[in-house]
Design a protein around this motif. Structure first.
Motif: not given
Length: 127
Positions: A109-127
């Motif tokens: 409980h004294e160790l910090p948690p691993f950071p959560a990965p950012p959301d994976r980019p979707q193909r629709d995000d790039y037009h």
């Protein structure tokens, strides 16, 4: 050739004035030479007016631009691979340090948690 034309006869044995089988090679060579002559004259006009040199410069500029783009793309790919390798090394090192800390009695409980990965980019995000 004129003699051949005059000596040609029809199937009935009557002399025929024009035998087209003799003219086809001549017609084909005239049209072929005409096409060659037209292209040659066109290229000579370009050369005399300086347009050929301008086209050559433009082609060289386009080739240089394409070469620069290819070099930039190769550099970007190398940076991407380097960054991925570096990120993997850091993650492995952090995991190793976490395991050492847990083995030496540091409470979880004294160790910090691993950071959560950012959301994976979707193909629709790039037009």
């Amino acid at each position: 050739m004129v003699h051949t034309l005059l000596a040609a006869t029809t199937s009935e044995g009557n002399p025929r004035m024009w035998d087209w089988s003799v003219f086809w090679p001549a017609v084909a060579s005239v049209f072929g030479a005409g096409g060659f002559l037209a292209v040659t004259v066109q290229e000579l006009r370009k050369w005399r007016s300086g347009r050929a040199q301008a086209e050559r410069r433009r082609n060289n500029d386009l080739k240089a631009t394409a070469d620069q783009a290819a070099a930039a793309r190769a550099h970007a790919e190398a940076l991407r691979d380097w960054e991925a390798t570096r990120r993997r090394q850091i993650a492995e090192h952090a995991s190793h340090l976490r395991r050492i800390a847990l083995e030496h009695g540091v409470p979880l409980h004294e160790l910090p948690p691993f950071p959560a990965p950012p959301d994976r980019p979707q193909r629709d995000d790039y037009h």
